[in-house]
Design an enzyme around this catalytic site. Structure first.
Site, mmCIF file in Angstrom:
data_model
loop_
_atom_site.group_PDB
_atom_site.id
_atom_site.type_symbol
_atom_site.label_atom_id
_atom_site.label_comp_id
_atom_site.label_asym_id
_atom_site.label_seq_id
_atom_site.Cartn_x
_atom_site.Cartn_y
_atom_site.Cartn_z
ATOM 1 N N GLY A 27 0.812 -1.212 0.000
ATOM 2 C CA GLY A 27 0.000 0.000 0.000
ATOM 3 C C GLY A 27 0.843 1.257 0.000
ATOM 4 O O GLY A 27 2.070 1.216 -0.081
ATOM 5 N N VAL A 74 -4.867 -11.009 5.782
ATOM 6 C CA VAL A 74 -4.570 -11.257 7.192
ATOM 7 C C VAL A 74 -5.789 -11.693 7.991
ATOM 8 O O VAL A 74 -5.659 -12.074 9.167
ATOM 9 C CB VAL A 74 -3.929 -10.027 7.867
ATOM 10 C CG1 VAL A 74 -2.570 -9.744 7.272
ATOM 11 C CG2 VAL A 74 -4.848 -8.809 7.789
ATOM 12 N N LYS A 106 -13.535 -6.930 9.717
ATOM 13 C CA LYS A 106 -12.812 -8.190 9.886
ATOM 14 C C LYS A 106 -11.300 -7.967 9.807
ATOM 15 O O LYS A 106 -10.528 -8.556 10.565
ATOM 16 C CB LYS A 106 -13.233 -9.194 8.820
ATOM 17 C CG LYS A 106 -14.597 -9.825 9.033
ATOM 18 C CD LYS A 106 -14.879 -10.839 7.930
ATOM 19 C CE LYS A 106 -16.193 -11.573 8.165
ATOM 20 N NZ LYS A 106 -16.453 -12.556 7.083
ATOM 21 N N THR A 107 -10.872 -7.117 8.875
ATOM 22 C CA THR A 107 -9.443 -6.835 8.732
ATOM 23 C C THR A 107 -8.897 -6.206 9.999
ATOM 24 O O THR A 107 -7.820 -6.575 10.490
ATOM 25 C CB THR A 107 -9.191 -5.918 7.530
ATOM 26 O OG1 THR A 107 -9.690 -6.536 6.342
ATOM 27 C CG2 THR A 107 -7.703 -5.639 7.356
ATOM 28 N N ASN A 114 -4.835 -12.175 14.422
ATOM 29 C CA ASN A 114 -3.902 -13.127 13.825
ATOM 30 C C ASN A 114 -2.455 -12.653 13.937
ATOM 31 O O ASN A 114 -1.545 -13.455 14.217
ATOM 32 C CB ASN A 114 -4.261 -13.367 12.356
ATOM 33 C CG ASN A 114 -5.511 -14.210 12.203
ATOM 34 O OD1 ASN A 114 -5.785 -15.078 13.027
ATOM 35 N ND2 ASN A 114 -6.287 -13.959 11.159
ATOM 36 N N TYR A 160 -14.638 1.418 10.061
ATOM 37 C CA TYR A 160 -13.225 1.762 10.192
ATOM 38 C C TYR A 160 -12.916 2.324 11.575
ATOM 39 O O TYR A 160 -11.990 1.860 12.254
ATOM 40 C CB TYR A 160 -12.849 2.774 9.111
ATOM 41 C CG TYR A 160 -11.391 3.136 9.053
ATOM 42 C CD1 TYR A 160 -10.448 2.228 8.581
ATOM 43 C CD2 TYR A 160 -10.944 4.397 9.440
ATOM 44 C CE1 TYR A 160 -9.099 2.556 8.508
ATOM 45 C CE2 TYR A 160 -9.602 4.734 9.369
ATOM 46 C CZ TYR A 160 -8.686 3.822 8.899
ATOM 47 O OH TYR A 160 -7.356 4.150 8.829
ATOM 48 N N LYS A 164 -10.760 0.131 14.196
ATOM 49 C CA LYS A 164 -9.448 0.550 14.702
ATOM 50 C C LYS A 164 -9.457 0.674 16.227
ATOM 51 O O LYS A 164 -8.453 0.367 16.888
ATOM 52 C CB LYS A 164 -9.043 1.869 14.058
ATOM 53 C CG LYS A 164 -8.679 1.766 12.582
ATOM 54 C CD LYS A 164 -7.363 1.044 12.382
ATOM 55 C CE LYS A 164 -6.894 1.137 10.945
ATOM 56 N NZ LYS A 164 -5.564 0.514 10.715
ATOM 57 N N THR A 190 -2.048 11.832 5.981
ATOM 58 C CA THR A 190 -0.720 11.692 5.392
ATOM 59 C C THR A 190 -0.852 11.664 3.878
ATOM 60 O O THR A 190 -1.828 11.140 3.340
ATOM 61 C CB THR A 190 -0.040 10.409 5.892
ATOM 62 O OG1 THR A 190 -0.028 10.407 7.329
ATOM 63 C CG2 THR A 190 1.385 10.303 5.391
#
Length: 337
Positions: A27, A74, A106-107, A114, A160, A164, A190
């Protein structure tokens, strides 16, 4: 798990040359981090599923014996012996993380779980790329790390924001329960080369629209503020936080405390590109924050870190990057089997 381009030579007992896994390494931020780690002499394993990452971002690294790539999501577990882990695996722009909000959550949660389990197995230090979205639409300005935020748990950005926040909780609990050596950076806006032109973030949106001579779309009246940190400055913050030996196990803000209105950014981009574009205004999206600026007291005190790249200088290199992207033939972004 996927196909590795090269096999990294794993030597986890070597304290000088470390084996480092970068999840989300293809990314925008991840590829710059891979560059920096390789330049520092480490072996780097880049893990990415190409949901938003691009092969073009890491193509120049494939010739190095100390770099390997694994195509992997992941959300599924993996087991690779490593000394350090950077977790940057999650779409970060609203259009991308809202496209599949369940996968985004899920990510954040399963992906973090994980990687934390991987860190536990191999006694690896692990870094979490958290976000200023933790603070939601803040009622405290600028935002210090001890501010709990003003976040909507039932809105279009919640997958999101809450994902987080949940990841931070997992990191905290793995540290408390298993002694995992954690680092958490709360990243503010950023920008820089390798941003996707379609990522929907304000800097890339404005630059691409200006270069194409299109109207510059400003949401709301443009008075909302943001801080813009150049990618090289942010990566320096990552390295210092991860390398800090005073054991900072609480979140640390990383961002540029210089504050600009969105309207000011639009005008600056138009001027720097020499564009004939005009600013047009659209309704403000749901839960879009009115103010966003980091309090970086902890980063300055504990890491000796603060941004050094001025907005005009960072925009100059970012504009040059997008100019090259827009004129070259469209390359195949997903050519890895």
């Amino acid at each position: 798990m996927g196909i590795a381009f090269k096999s990294a030579s794993i030597s986890p007992t070597n304290t000088q040359k470390r084996t480092i896994l970068v999840a989300g390494g293809a990314g925008f931020l991840g590829s710059h981090l891979c560059d920096r780690l390789l330049q520092s002499g480490h072996e780097v394993i880049c893990v990415d599923d190409f949901s938003t990452g691009r092969i073009d971002n890491i193509r120049h690294l494939l010739r190095f014996d100390t770099f390997s790539f694994v195509r992997h999501d992941v959300i599924a577990s993996l087991d690779i012996p490593v000394n350090e882990i950077y977790n940057l695996a999650c779409p970060a722009s609203p259009p991308h993380y809202q496209a599949d909000p369940i996968h985004t959550m899920k990510t954040c949660v399963f992906g973090s779980l994980n990687l934390l389990e991987l860190a536990t197995r191999h006694q690896a230090r692990i870094f979490q790329a958290s976000t200023s979205e933790i603070y939601g639409d803040p009622q405290v300005h600028p935002q210090p790390e001890n501010y709990w935020g003003n976040v909507n748990s039932f809105g279009p950005r919640s997958c999101y924001d809450e994902g987080k926040r949940s990841a931070e909780t997992l990191f905290r609990d793995f540290h408390a329960q298993y002694g995992v050596d954690i680092r958490i950076a709360r990243i503010f806006n950023t920008y820089g080369p390798r941003m996707r032109p379609d990522d929907g973030r304000v800097v890339s949106n404005f630059i691409v629209q200006a270069l194409k001579g299109q109207d510059i779309t400003v949401y709301g009246d443009g008075s909302q503020t943001r801080s813009f940190c150049y990618v090289a400055d942010l990566i320096e913050g990552f390295i210092r936080l991860m390398g800090n030996e005073t054991t900072i196990h609480t979140p640390v803000n990383l961002g540029n405390p210089a504050e600009f209105t969105v309207r000011e950014l639009a005008e600056k981009v138009i001027t720097m590109t020499g564009s004939s574009s005009h600013v047009v205004y659209q309704p403000l999206p749901i839960d879009d924050p009115r103010q966003r600026r980091p309090d970086i007291t902890i980063a300055k005190r504990e890491l000796g870190w603060e941004p050094s790249v001025a907005l005009a200088d960072g925009l100059e290199s970012t504009i040059a990057y997008f100019e090259r992207q827009l004129v070259r033939p469209n390359s195949e972004l997903f050519e890895v089997a």
